[in-house]
Structures are given as structure tokens and as C-alpha cells.
Design an enzyme around this catalytic site. Structure first.
Site, PDB file in Angstrom:
ATOM      1  N   ASP A  60       0.829  -1.194   0.000  1.00 15.67           N
ATOM      2  CA  ASP A  60       0.000   0.000   0.000  1.00 15.67           C
ATOM      3  C   ASP A  60       0.877   1.265   0.000  1.00 15.67           C
ATOM      4  O   ASP A  60       1.865   1.336   0.751  1.00 15.67           O
ATOM      5  CB  ASP A  60      -0.872  -0.024   1.267  1.00 15.67           C
ATOM      6  CG  ASP A  60      -1.997   0.982   1.233  1.00 15.67           C
ATOM      7  OD1 ASP A  60      -2.870   0.858   0.359  1.00 15.67           O
ATOM      8  OD2 ASP A  60      -2.016   1.892   2.095  1.00 15.67           O
ATOM      9  N   GLU A  69       2.015  -0.164  -4.761  1.00 14.43           N
ATOM     10  CA  GLU A  69       1.109   0.901  -5.172  1.00 14.43           C
ATOM     11  C   GLU A  69       1.909   2.200  -5.150  1.00 14.43           C
ATOM     12  O   GLU A  69       2.178   2.759  -4.084  1.00 14.43           O
ATOM     13  CB  GLU A  69      -0.087   0.998  -4.225  1.00 14.43           C
ATOM     14  CG  GLU A  69      -1.086   2.023  -4.696  1.00 14.43           C
ATOM     15  CD  GLU A  69      -2.083   2.476  -3.631  1.00 14.43           C
ATOM     16  OE1 GLU A  69      -3.155   2.943  -4.000  1.00 14.43           O
ATOM     17  OE2 GLU A  69      -1.765   2.395  -2.431  1.00 14.43           O
TER      18      GLU A  69
HETATM   19  C1  NOJ Z   1      -4.513   2.951  -0.855  1.00 14.19           C
HETATM   20  C2  NOJ Z   1      -5.618   1.947  -0.764  1.00 14.19           C
HETATM   21  O1  NOJ Z   1      -5.791   1.325  -2.012  1.00 14.19           O
HETATM   22  C3  NOJ Z   1      -6.837   2.696  -0.299  1.00 14.19           C
HETATM   23  O2  NOJ Z   1      -7.999   1.906  -0.375  1.00 14.19           O
HETATM   24  C4  NOJ Z   1      -6.580   3.172   1.114  1.00 14.19           C
HETATM   25  O3  NOJ Z   1      -7.678   3.936   1.555  1.00 14.19           O
HETATM   26  C5  NOJ Z   1      -5.302   4.019   1.164  1.00 14.19           C
HETATM   27  N1  NOJ Z   1      -4.222   3.442   0.456  1.00 14.19           N
HETATM   28  C6  NOJ Z   1      -4.860   4.187   2.581  1.00 14.19           C
HETATM   29  O4  NOJ Z   1      -4.339   2.979   3.053  1.00 14.19           O
END
Ligand code: NOJ
Length: 533
Positions: free
Chosen positions: A201, A263
Site C-alpha cells: 500500500d 502501489e
Molecule cells: C490505498 C488503498 O488502495 C486505499 O484503499 C486506502 O484507503 C489508502 N491506500 C490508505 O491505506
């Protein structure tokens, strides 16, 4: 990497949002046992790996992206034994299991944070980012991605803590070696169980400016200026993130054949490409450029060529059309009269480009975003930003059988989010019974990709094509495949160069028969893959 098959490069990933896949215990929320019971669907579809969004213990302020214990399963989703069973049964079907790892922040209920906030002198104080305020306000001008300042005042100790997202999601301090060791051990905990890898993440946020300097303001900031009207120089994509990633990669390398996809929520492909390092950082970095791409052949071609040019030799592209954070692409590209035609072309593109495709559960049946009534909105963004920015519409439960109660998702009277409305036939049962359905097209494309090395590992070269058509060639070891996608609403003839056609697939007509043609006539919004003899 040589010529050996590498599962995370050559396979197809499928993202599951556990709350919304299958509810096995009748409480209206999906769970791990539910996912296990649906593994046959995934095996039938032919995907190589699943990615599970967080299922660890969490107060659910951000539906699991606020983790209160990195090494357990939230009772809502089951137990560690359920996880182990799911993993074993997935492996028995040749499906790898990757899970979300949320290193930038924990929940404010995590015992680490509880200890950290207890006193300025706490042993874990420095595991999070605490600072004194400035002139009676927060320590600097950083803003939360989810709205408001990125700092929360803690009256008990008189300092402020950093939270890039909700105030219930305090940022961890990756400059503290003990915290780093603890987070590395979290990876080892899951790797030792046999977990195949991680979706990391917001990896581009873990390193921040050590001096916590103010972000510069963008001059005359307009609507596209980014949150806070700031240039995010100091709170994201800090150069030190790369050394931190190398440390994470070293942990993964302790175990054979494991991987991480990060990500990297930056819409600058040159920056995304840097996250591969010299083959010593991420195995894969999400490229989200399609999430903002209009339905336009030239726009898609430009995004693909841009990343192809920037991707380092140690890297490998990824392609994503939908996930749990953005409106589903069947909705983004919806058209009043074309039905699923665009979703079909999009699927063909996603599954025939050079790079790892990430499918989002439900896209294989063309699920649209559900217009969730305001009183049923769950996503915190509806509250902290605006109801229109809620992500609930793309998180609604999987539709297994529209004729069954709860669509086969749940036996509860009410699922956690509504199941519809959706266009007729948007369910697995109906589409399994229809050989011409979008679901079968996905399956055929996944199978074709697996069968032909040109498609799963070949080079990419864009081909000249008439306006409105995105055409390209994939080639490996002298074998070639040609893809032509008509984004337009008129028929078009495309010259694809000489060569016999041994077979292939059309989004309109299914299987392509062997032929000796060097030109194809594409129907409106038709895509075709031709395997060269
Ligand atoms: C990215 C995640 O995909 C999202 O769903 C989340 O709210 C944020 N990061 C915070 O962790």
C-alpha cells in the site's frame, strides 16, 4: 530473468476485496472461507494469482487499511486457520496468493500506537511521527489525502502526530530502525506461512523529508493542482524511499519465488519506473495511467508507448483498468447503446499487452459501479471529502447468481453494500450459461495468453493503424501475435502485414479461423487478436 517463466510477470492477477467476494457465515460481509469456496471460479477463469485486500484485525475506519495487528485475521473475515486453508487450497489449484501489506500507517488502535502515544518518553514514541506544533497549529503545512491537515493534536502529551490519511491511520516512522525490523518481521510472518507475495500500500509515501519541511504551494493552484494546492515535494516520493525498498526486497529474497507489487500512486510514469531500482526494489510497480485515460485509441497507445520507453530492463510493466479505489471501467467507459462492447475491447487490450494484467473482481462479468444511496454510504471519504467521492460504488458485492437470494453472495437479509442495480445478465451464473458472454471472453483471453509465449512474454511494437484503432504486435522467439482494437463506432479496415493466420479471437465473433489474409475488417468497437502461423 533469462527465459524461464516468471509467475508474476507472465501470469494474470485478480484482486479480491474480501468484504465483497463471498459471505460464508451469513453476516452480510465476505470472508476468507467464502473466498476459498469460490476458488473453482478462479481456477475456471484461469488466473495465476490473487491479491487479497487487507483482512487483518482492524477497527475498519478505512475498511482494513487501518491495521491493528499485522499478524492475525480479523474475526469478521475468519481466523489464521482459515487463511492457511485458503492458501493451501489455492496452491492446490496452481493459484498463488498475495496479500496487502500496509507499511505507511497502522490503525490508531494498534498496540504500537497506543504505547507510542502514552508518553513522550515511551519506548515506541519514535515508531510514529510526533512533533511539536508551530505557532499554536500543526508542525507544517502538509495535508491529509483524505481531507484536512495531516496532523492531529494529542492533548495528553501536547504534541501532534502525522497521518497522511485518516486521523485513525497514524503514519509509521520508517526512519526508526526498530520499526523497520518489526515491519520486516511482519513480511516474514506471512512468507513463512507460504504467502507468495505482497501488494504494498502507498509505498511511495513511507519516506518523508527528515526535516518535515513545508511543501511549496503551487502558483495559482487550479482544480488539477493536487490536494492542498501543494507540490508534494516533501511528503511523498522522497528519494530515501528507494533505500527502504531495497531493505524490503532483501527480506523477500530470503524466500524463493516471492514478489511485491507496489502501489506507487504517482501519475508520472518516469517516477513509477524508478521503483524497479536495479532489479533490487519492486518486482512490479502499479502503473495507473489507464485509470485516467479517456476512451480513445491514441490515448491508450500513448500511455503504453510512454511506459514501454521508460521501463528499465530490470522492470516489467503492469496494467490496471479497475480497483477498489476508482469507479469501475465498465462504468467509466459505459455507452448508452453499446452494451459490453467497450468492456470487451478493454479486456482484450489488458490481457494482450506486454506486462502483468491486474483484474478486479467483478470486471469479468462487466460489473458497473452501483449508485449507493447516501444513507448507505460506508466509505469514510463520503464524510471527510464528499459523498460523490465515496468508493463504495466500486466495492459492492460480487454477483454470483442474480436468481438466488443475495445474488449468491450472502444469505443475510442485507449485504454490507447493495448488490445493484446492475444491467440484466451481470452475474456469473447467467454468463457461464452463455458461451458468448464477457465472462467467457475473459476466460478465452486468459487461456490464449497462457498458450502463446508471444502474448505473455513477447516484445511490444505499436503498428500503424487508421484513426480510432490501436494495433500492436507481440513477438517471442520468432512467433508473433497481432492485436487490433477498434475504439470507434464505425467499421474499419486494418492492414496487418502479410502472414498466415493460425487462429485467434475476436471480441464480436469468438474464435478466428485460420486464414491467409493480411487485412481485417473490424466491426464497430471490435477487437481482434491474430496468432501468426
Ligand atoms: C490505498 C488503498 O488502495 C486505499 O484503499 C486506502 O484507503 C489508502 N491506500 C490508505 O491505506
Amino acid at each position: 530473468m533469462g527465459d524461464a517463466p516468471v509467475w508474476w510477470r507472465h501470469g494474470v492477477f485478480y484482486q479480491i476485496y474480501p468484504r465483497s467476494y463471498q459471505d460464508a457465515n451469513g453476516d452480510g460481509v465476505g470472508d476468507l472461507e467464502g473466498i476459498r469456496r469460490r476458488l473453482d471460479h478462479l481456477a475456471w477463469l484461469g488466473v495465476d494469482a490473487i491479491w487479497l485486500s487487507p483482512f487483518q484485525p482492524s477497527p475498519m475506519a478505512d475498511f482494513g487499511y487501518d491495521v491493528a495487528d499485522y499478524c492475525d485475521v480479523d474475526p469478521l473475515f475468519g481466523t489464521l486457520a482459515d487463511y492457511d486453508r485458503l492458501l493451501a487450497d489455492a496452491h492446490a489449484r496452481g493459484i498463488r496468493v498475495t496479500i496487502d501489506w500496509v507499511p505507511n500507517h497502522s490503525s490508531d488502535r494498534h498496540p504500537w500506537f497506543q504505547e507510542s502515544r502514552a508518553a513522550r518518553t515511551s519506548a515506541k514514541r519514535d515508531w510514529y511521527v510526533w512533533r511539536d506544533g508551530r505557532d499554536g497549529g500543526p508542525p507544517n503545512n502538509w495535508v491529509s489525502i483524505f481531507g484536512g491537515p495531516a496532523w492531529e493534536h494529542d492533548p495528553a502529551t501536547g504534541q501532534w502526530y502525522l497521518h497522511s490519511f485518516l486521523r485513525e491511520q497514524p503514519d509509521l516512522n520508517w526512519r526508526n530502525p526498530e520499526l523497520v525490523r518489526a515491519m520486516h518481521d511482519v513480511l516474514r510472518f506471512w512468507l513463512a506461512r507460504g504467502t507468495d507475495g505482497f501488494r504494498i500500500d502507498v509505498i511511495h509515501r513511507i519516506a518523508k523529508d527528515p526535516e518535515l519541511r513545508d511543501n511549496p504551494l503551487l502558483p495559482g493552484a487550479g482544480p488539477d493542482a493536487g490536494y492542498g494546492g501543494q507540490r508534494h515535494l516533501h511528503d511523498e516520493n522522497h528519494p530515501d524511499v528507494h533505500a527502504m525498498l531495497r531493505g524490503i526486497r532483501a527480506v523477500l529474497d530470503e524466500y524463493p519465488e516471492r514478489m511485491a507489487v507496489g502501489e506507487v500512486y504517482l501519475f508520472d510514469p518516469a517516477e513509477v519506473a524508478r521503483y524497479y531500482g536495479r532489479g533490487d526494489e519492486l518486482h512490479l510497480a502499479f502503473n495507473f495511467s489507464f485509470l485516467r485515460c479517456p476512451w480513445d485509441a491514441a490515448a491508450f497507445r500513448a500511455e503504453v508507448e510512454r511506459f514501454e520507453a521508460l521501463c528499465p530492463p530490470e522492470g516489467w510493466p503492469t496494467w490496471v483498468l479497475s480497483n477498489h479505489d476508482v469507479p469501475r471501467h465498465a462504468t467509466r467507459y459505459d455507452h448508452p447503446t453499446l452494451g459490453d462492447a467497450r468492456a470487451r475491447v478493454a479486456a482484450m487490450m489488458l490481457l494482450t499487452l506486454r506486462g502483468t494484467p491486474f483484474l478486479y473482481a467483478g470486471e469479468e462479468i462487466g460489473m458497473r459501479n452501483v449508485a449507493v444511496p447516501e444513507e448507505r454510504l460506508q466509505d469514510p471519504l463520503a464524510r471527510t471529502l464528499h459523498p460523490a467521492l465515496s468508493r463504495d460504488g466500486e466495492r459492492t458485492p460480487m454477483r454470483w447468481d442474480a436468481a438466488a437470494p443475495g445474488c449468491g453472495f450472502t444469505t443475510a437479509a442485507e449485504p454490507w453494500l447493495p448488490l445493484g442495480p446492475q444491467p440484466p445478465g451481470t452475474d456469473v451464473a447467467a454468463q457461464r450459461a452463455d458461451r458468448g458472454s464477457l465472462l467467457w471472453l475473459y476466460r478465452d483471453l486468459v487461456a490464449l495468453r497462457r498458450e502463446h509465449p508471444a502474448l505473455h512474454r513477447g516484445t511490444f511494437r505499436a503498428l500503424d493503424a487508421p484513426d480510432g484503432v490501436f494495433a500492436y504486435e507481440r513477438a517471442h522467439a520468432g512467433r508473433r501475435a497481432v492485436v487490433a482494437l477498434n475504439f470507434g463506432e464505425a467499421p474499419v479496415d486494418v492492414k496487418l502485414g502479410p502472414g498466415r493466420v493460425a487462429g485467434g479471437l475476436s471480441t464480436c465473433h469468438g474464435r478466428v479461423l485460420p486464414d491467409a489474409t493480411d487485412a481485417v475488417s473490424l466491426a464497430p468497437c471490435e477487437g481482434i487478436v491474430l496468432i501468426r502461423a
